[in-house]
Design an enzyme around this catalytic site. Sequence first.
Site, PDB file in Angstrom:
ATOM      1  N   ASP A  27     -11.071  17.120   7.658  1.00 52.84           N
ATOM      2  CA  ASP A  27     -11.389  17.948   8.831  1.00 52.84           C
ATOM      3  C   ASP A  27     -12.158  19.202   8.409  1.00 52.84           C
ATOM      4  OD1 ASP A  27      -9.681  16.220  10.528  1.00 52.84           O
ATOM      5  OD2 ASP A  27      -8.107  17.052   9.276  1.00 52.84           O
ATOM      6  N   HIS A  84      -3.054  17.222  11.329  1.00 55.69           N
ATOM      7  CA  HIS A  84      -4.237  16.356  11.221  1.00 55.69           C
ATOM      8  C   HIS A  84      -4.223  15.426  12.439  1.00 55.69           C
ATOM      9  CE1 HIS A  84      -7.383  13.830   9.748  1.00 55.69           C
ATOM     10  NE2 HIS A  84      -6.603  12.775   9.759  1.00 55.69           N
TER      11      HIS A  84
END
Length: 332
Positions: free
Chosen positions: A160, A188
Amino acid sequence: MEKDPVRVLVTGAAGQIGYALVPMIARGVMLGPDQPVILHMLDIPPAAEALNGVKMELVDAAFPLLKGVVATTDVVEACTGVSVAVMVGGFPRKEGMERKDVMSKNVSIYKSQASALEAHAAPNCKVLVVANPANTNALILKEFAPSIPAKNITCLTRLDHNRALGQISERLNVQVSDVKNVIIWGNHSSTQYPDVSHATVKTQSGEKSACELVSDNEWLRGEFITTVQQRGAAIIKARKLSSALSAASSACDHIRDWVLGTPEGTWVSMGVYSDGSYNVPAGLIYSFPVTCKAGEWTIVQGLSIDEFSRKKLDATAEELSEEKALAYSCLV
């Protein structure tokens, strides 16, 4: 003098991410170009034949740093003597499945793998959980491997983080290597908070604030965040397969920076065991900005958090607390 080889475990090694990851490890991308490795690859019995095919390819590639390959469906054999464990194997959510069903499957997987790592891995083994739900899988692993220090159990949010760097670099038309210090806060999942309020960009006249250079608050607080949050889904839509190359590459980045250190003045995002920093509840595996030195990570302290960010930090913490409760309910 050649260094002693390090044993690196990859679970789910016959899968997509595993197939992308093992050659990177064998080439020295994860632990450095002078560090020999012995790869331990684990997968489930139905994938045994495919796993053996991956082993054949590793032999065929004649990687100079690769000093041995263990390909097995036996969790004890896989975990024995490993100093780095990358947990890619997990139970993916299938259509029509409730979250609790998926959680229950993953709790049982991570419970048994935790026990094997605790009993058989090298002391001070570093663990990175990639399989989703990554933060909560890592928390379960921590619960069932009490002798592995909590600081050695992490989950992957570097993908990410790297996605956020990529979006800023594309928006500003600069090299991605000139962008640094974005932050991924939290889970996440699609509640993660990609934060650029402290990010900087190297320009010809020195380092500048990424926010000032973008100078479009609406984009930074809207489309930028949702693009990073939902990038995985966008890749599935485009490839008809989930992101594997980028996940494998960022797993290498995560371990490399953890083991070899982050550059001075640069932080990265890692899912780590919360100590209550930034008023995030202690006892969650939560993504924070960290620096690494001599194999240890440290949460970057003292960053200002505005009201917009505070809400985002709290929302993703709330989701993680709910996931934790759901996971624990599967243990009863």
